[in-house]
Design an enzyme around this catalytic site. Structure first.
Site, mmCIF file in Angstrom:
data_model
loop_
_atom_site.group_PDB
_atom_site.id
_atom_site.type_symbol
_atom_site.label_atom_id
_atom_site.label_comp_id
_atom_site.label_asym_id
_atom_site.label_seq_id
_atom_site.Cartn_x
_atom_site.Cartn_y
_atom_site.Cartn_z
ATOM 1 N N CYS A 91 -4.060 -12.011 -2.441
ATOM 2 C CA CYS A 91 -3.099 -12.958 -1.866
ATOM 3 C C CYS A 91 -3.380 -14.402 -2.278
ATOM 4 O O CYS A 91 -3.100 -14.753 -3.411
ATOM 5 C CB CYS A 91 -3.028 -12.765 -0.356
ATOM 6 S SG CYS A 91 -1.471 -13.376 0.313
ATOM 7 N N HIS A 192 -3.484 -7.207 2.206
ATOM 8 C CA HIS A 192 -4.718 -7.285 3.001
ATOM 9 C C HIS A 192 -4.881 -5.948 3.694
ATOM 10 O O HIS A 192 -4.146 -5.003 3.452
ATOM 11 C CB HIS A 192 -4.599 -8.383 4.056
ATOM 12 C CG HIS A 192 -4.358 -9.732 3.480
ATOM 13 N ND1 HIS A 192 -5.354 -10.481 2.916
ATOM 14 C CD2 HIS A 192 -3.234 -10.480 3.379
ATOM 15 C CE1 HIS A 192 -4.856 -11.634 2.485
ATOM 16 N NE2 HIS A 192 -3.570 -11.658 2.748
HETATM 17 N N1 GLN Z 1 -1.098 -19.404 1.371
HETATM 18 C C1 GLN Z 1 -0.518 -18.346 0.610
HETATM 19 C C2 GLN Z 1 0.934 -18.067 0.973
HETATM 20 O O1 GLN Z 1 1.326 -18.246 2.106
HETATM 21 C C3 GLN Z 1 -1.356 -17.086 0.714
HETATM 22 C C4 GLN Z 1 -1.394 -16.475 2.083
HETATM 23 C C5 GLN Z 1 -2.367 -15.361 2.208
HETATM 24 O O2 GLN Z 1 -3.426 -15.373 1.606
HETATM 25 N N2 GLN Z 1 -2.061 -14.402 3.042
HETATM 26 O O3 GLN Z 1 1.694 -17.634 0.125
#
Ligand code: GLN
Length: 249
Positions: A91, A192
């Site tokens: 992510c 995740h």
């Molecule tokens: N900040 C990033 C987004 O919102 C990644 C979020 C995350 O790692 N879940 O796209």
């Protein structure tokens, strides 16, 4: 020799429990009689350049910017990948490996590490929900990857990056119908969970890629049975929440 599984910047990129991915990698080596240790590095600590696998997890946009700055200053991750280490990025970790990502209402563009030929741009809506993807393993067989996605950035792959898996339920990269990217020493994905406890075949794939050997099935029938049960449960749940996940597109 003790193999190093290196969690990079948990204080910045650890809000989704992605450290669990590193614990799975260490355990699956140790259970096979291969020495391994978990190494945690924080901004300001040198990133060891002899890691077997490096992990970057999920986090907020501001944390991505801070992580890129610290990693560029340190360069240990870059040296570790040049030396044959593998990076598994989830992510925010995925997004910051690309050429650039955007942050905030004004879509300010920030440079990433440039390890992946991808660009991430903020979408109108976040992708939040269970995600199920179909992954073609190196031997040509198929496996489902289950996880949970929560991201506002969507990622477009350039010609040097290959998608990791085809989206069955959920959003993943965005418009291309795929999730994640593979390029050189980097394997990246949106889910995740953490993703590796839910998908032990993906964990073994990372280990095999980093060690350059094929691993036998884990010699732990009890653990294998628990994994099968967990996977069956998660796959059933994601299929029943399909409609909700699709609404976030
Ligand atoms: N900040 C990033 C987004 O919102 C990644 C979020 C995350 O790692 N879940 O796209």
């Amino acid at each position: 020799m003790t193999h190093k599984i290196v969690v990079v910047y948990q204080s910045l990129l650890g809000i989704y429990g992605d450290r669990g991915n590193a614990m799975v990698l260490v355990k699956r080596l140790v259970w096979r009689g291969i020495d391994a240790e978990l190494i945690m590095v924080e901004p300001g600590d040198p990133v060891p350049d002899d890691g077997l696998i490096y992990l970057l997890g999920g986090g907020e946009d501001w944390a991505q910017i801070a992580a890129v700055k610290a990693l560029e200053e340190d360069r240990g991750l870059h040296r570790g990948l040049d030396a044959g280490g593998v990076l598994f990025a989830v992510c925010a970790g995925y997004q910051l490996c690309g050429h650039s990502f955007t942050v905030g209402d004004n879509d300010e563009v920030f440079a990433g590490l440039g390890l992946l030929d991808v660009e991430t741009r903020r979408g109108d809506q976040r992708a939040v929900g269970e995600i199920l993807t179909q992954w073609t393993k190196p031997d040509g067989s198929m496996s489902l990857i289950t996880g949970f996605e929560n991201h506002g950035g969507f990622t477009e792959l350039g010609s040097d990056a290959t998608p990791l898996a085809k989206v069955v339920v959920g959003v993943g990269n965005g418009s291309d119908g795929f999730d994640g990217a593979l390029q050189d020493q980097v394997v990246a994905a949106y889910p995740h969970g953490p993703i590796l406890p839910r998908n032990p075949e993906l964990a073994d794939y990372l280990l095999e890629r980093a060690l350059g050997v094929q691993l036998d099935r884990l010699p732990r029938p009890d653990v294998n049975a628990e994994h099968d049960q967990l996977r069956a449960e998660r796959i059933r749940i994601v299929r029943t929440t399909k409609n909700r996940a699709e609404q976030t597109r």
